[in-house]
Design a protein around this motif. Structure first.
Motif, PDB file in Angstrom:
ATOM      1  N   THR A  41     -15.625 -48.883 -41.947  1.00 56.68           N
ATOM      2  CA  THR A  41     -15.351 -48.112 -43.155  1.00 56.68           C
ATOM      3  C   THR A  41     -15.863 -48.867 -44.379  1.00 56.68           C
ATOM      4  O   THR A  41     -16.000 -50.098 -44.358  1.00 56.68           O
ATOM      5  CB  THR A  41     -13.844 -47.847 -43.328  1.00 56.68           C
ATOM      6  OG1 THR A  41     -13.183 -49.101 -43.583  1.00 56.68           O
ATOM      7  CG2 THR A  41     -13.246 -47.167 -42.112  1.00 56.68           C
ATOM      8  N   LEU A  42     -16.120 -48.125 -45.420  1.00 57.05           N
ATOM      9  CA  LEU A  42     -16.537 -48.754 -46.667  1.00 57.05           C
ATOM     10  C   LEU A  42     -15.423 -49.642 -47.208  1.00 57.05           C
ATOM     11  O   LEU A  42     -15.681 -50.659 -47.846  1.00 57.05           O
ATOM     12  CB  LEU A  42     -16.930 -47.690 -47.691  1.00 57.05           C
ATOM     13  CG  LEU A  42     -18.179 -46.888 -47.344  1.00 57.05           C
ATOM     14  CD1 LEU A  42     -18.425 -45.801 -48.390  1.00 57.05           C
ATOM     15  CD2 LEU A  42     -19.396 -47.793 -47.222  1.00 57.05           C
ATOM     16  N   LYS A  43     -14.185 -49.278 -46.948  1.00 56.03           N
ATOM     17  CA  LYS A  43     -13.044 -50.084 -47.387  1.00 56.03           C
ATOM     18  C   LYS A  43     -13.065 -51.467 -46.720  1.00 56.03           C
ATOM     19  O   LYS A  43     -12.790 -52.472 -47.362  1.00 56.03           O
ATOM     20  CB  LYS A  43     -11.747 -49.341 -47.066  1.00 56.03           C
ATOM     21  CG  LYS A  43     -10.553 -49.769 -47.883  1.00 56.03           C
ATOM     22  CD  LYS A  43     -10.834 -49.639 -49.340  1.00 56.03           C
ATOM     23  CE  LYS A  43      -9.788 -48.881 -50.057  1.00 56.03           C
ATOM     24  NZ  LYS A  43      -9.991 -48.916 -51.499  1.00 56.03           N
ATOM     25  N   GLU A  44     -13.415 -51.508 -45.419  1.00 53.76           N
ATOM     26  CA  GLU A  44     -13.504 -52.791 -44.711  1.00 53.76           C
ATOM     27  C   GLU A  44     -14.606 -53.668 -45.316  1.00 53.76           C
ATOM     28  O   GLU A  44     -14.411 -54.870 -45.503  1.00 53.76           O
ATOM     29  CB  GLU A  44     -13.803 -52.570 -43.228  1.00 53.76           C
ATOM     30  CG  GLU A  44     -12.658 -51.993 -42.441  1.00 53.76           C
ATOM     31  CD  GLU A  44     -13.067 -51.658 -41.032  1.00 53.76           C
ATOM     32  OE1 GLU A  44     -12.356 -52.099 -40.105  1.00 53.76           O
ATOM     33  OE2 GLU A  44     -14.088 -50.938 -40.845  1.00 53.76           O
ATOM     34  N   ILE A  45     -15.727 -53.050 -45.615  1.00 54.35           N
ATOM     35  CA  ILE A  45     -16.834 -53.800 -46.212  1.00 54.35           C
ATOM     36  C   ILE A  45     -16.456 -54.296 -47.607  1.00 54.35           C
ATOM     37  O   ILE A  45     -16.750 -55.428 -47.980  1.00 54.35           O
ATOM     38  CB  ILE A  45     -18.101 -52.938 -46.257  1.00 54.35           C
ATOM     39  CG1 ILE A  45     -18.581 -52.672 -44.829  1.00 54.35           C
ATOM     40  CG2 ILE A  45     -19.199 -53.608 -47.080  1.00 54.35           C
ATOM     41  CD1 ILE A  45     -19.691 -51.652 -44.726  1.00 54.35           C
ATOM     42  N   GLU A  46     -15.767 -53.456 -48.353  1.00 59.31           N
ATOM     43  CA  GLU A  46     -15.310 -53.854 -49.690  1.00 59.31           C
ATOM     44  C   GLU A  46     -14.403 -55.079 -49.607  1.00 59.31           C
ATOM     45  O   GLU A  46     -14.541 -56.010 -50.394  1.00 59.31           O
ATOM     46  CB  GLU A  46     -14.569 -52.695 -50.355  1.00 59.31           C
ATOM     47  CG  GLU A  46     -14.058 -53.017 -51.746  1.00 59.31           C
ATOM     48  CD  GLU A  46     -13.270 -51.864 -52.339  1.00 59.31           C
ATOM     49  OE1 GLU A  46     -13.315 -51.737 -53.571  1.00 59.31           O
ATOM     50  OE2 GLU A  46     -12.606 -51.120 -51.593  1.00 59.31           O
ATOM     51  N   LYS A  47     -13.488 -55.096 -48.647  1.00 54.83           N
ATOM     52  CA  LYS A  47     -12.582 -56.248 -48.484  1.00 54.83           C
ATOM     53  C   LYS A  47     -13.360 -57.512 -48.176  1.00 54.83           C
ATOM     54  O   LYS A  47     -13.023 -58.587 -48.658  1.00 54.83           O
ATOM     55  CB  LYS A  47     -11.579 -55.967 -47.363  1.00 54.83           C
ATOM     56  CG  LYS A  47     -10.513 -54.986 -47.722  1.00 54.83           C
ATOM     57  CD  LYS A  47      -9.578 -54.744 -46.553  1.00 54.83           C
ATOM     58  CE  LYS A  47      -8.611 -53.626 -46.834  1.00 54.83           C
ATOM     59  NZ  LYS A  47      -7.780 -53.307 -45.673  1.00 54.83           N
ATOM     60  N   MET A  48     -14.404 -57.400 -47.374  1.00 53.03           N
ATOM     61  CA  MET A  48     -15.226 -58.588 -47.059  1.00 53.03           C
ATOM     62  C   MET A  48     -15.902 -59.119 -48.309  1.00 53.03           C
ATOM     63  O   MET A  48     -16.006 -60.321 -48.500  1.00 53.03           O
ATOM     64  CB  MET A  48     -16.291 -58.234 -46.023  1.00 53.03           C
ATOM     65  CG  MET A  48     -15.783 -58.087 -44.638  1.00 53.03           C
ATOM     66  SD  MET A  48     -17.139 -58.054 -43.466  1.00 53.03           S
ATOM     67  CE  MET A  48     -17.577 -59.789 -43.456  1.00 53.03           C
ATOM     68  N   ASN A  49     -16.373 -58.238 -49.161  1.00 51.44           N
ATOM     69  CA  ASN A  49     -17.075 -58.657 -50.384  1.00 51.44           C
ATOM     70  C   ASN A  49     -16.150 -59.292 -51.394  1.00 51.44           C
ATOM     71  O   ASN A  49     -16.606 -59.995 -52.272  1.00 51.44           O
ATOM     72  CB  ASN A  49     -17.821 -57.466 -51.010  1.00 51.44           C
ATOM     73  CG  ASN A  49     -19.076 -57.123 -50.235  1.00 51.44           C
ATOM     74  OD1 ASN A  49     -19.694 -57.976 -49.639  1.00 51.44           O
ATOM     75  ND2 ASN A  49     -19.428 -55.861 -50.246  1.00 51.44           N
ATOM     76  N   LEU A  50     -14.857 -59.039 -51.289  1.00 53.03           N
ATOM     77  CA  LEU A  50     -13.894 -59.611 -52.216  1.00 53.03           C
ATOM     78  C   LEU A  50     -13.506 -61.036 -51.830  1.00 53.03           C
ATOM     79  O   LEU A  50     -12.970 -61.771 -52.644  1.00 53.03           O
ATOM     80  CB  LEU A  50     -12.639 -58.737 -52.289  1.00 53.03           C
ATOM     81  CG  LEU A  50     -12.847 -57.346 -52.889  1.00 53.03           C
ATOM     82  CD1 LEU A  50     -11.547 -56.551 -52.811  1.00 53.03           C
ATOM     83  CD2 LEU A  50     -13.339 -57.420 -54.313  1.00 53.03           C
ATOM     84  N   ASN A  51     -13.776 -61.423 -50.592  1.00 51.85           N
ATOM     85  CA  ASN A  51     -13.404 -62.769 -50.114  1.00 51.85           C
ATOM     86  C   ASN A  51     -14.384 -63.814 -50.541  1.00 51.85           C
ATOM     87  O   ASN A  51     -15.437 -63.708 -50.891  1.00 51.85           O
ATOM     88  CB  ASN A  51     -13.261 -62.778 -48.602  1.00 51.85           C
ATOM     89  CG  ASN A  51     -12.090 -61.928 -48.152  1.00 51.85           C
ATOM     90  OD1 ASN A  51     -11.144 -61.745 -48.880  1.00 51.85           O
ATOM     91  ND2 ASN A  51     -12.193 -61.416 -46.954  1.00 51.85           N
TER      92      ASN A  51
END
Length: 51
Positions: A41-51
């Motif tokens: 999901t785009l949400k999963e990718i977004e979480k990775m980019n925040l780390n």
């Protein structure tokens, strides 16, 4: 070959694949089909980019 910019494409079946590629310093991943098929999901990718 430190000057090669590697982009992983094909066979990405989930967020775990992206995490594994990150651990071996692959700087880019193409995930279009995985998103289209709902495996990432785009949400999963977004979480990775925040780390």
């Amino acid at each position: 070959f430190p000057d090669i910019y590697l982009i992983a494409s094909g066979g990405v079946s989930g967020i775990t694949d992206i995490e594994r590629l990150d651990t071996i310093s692959v700087p880019a991943v193409i995930v279009g089909k995985a998103i289209y098929e709902g495996r990432i999901t785009l949400k999963e990718i977004e979480k990775m980019n925040l780390n």
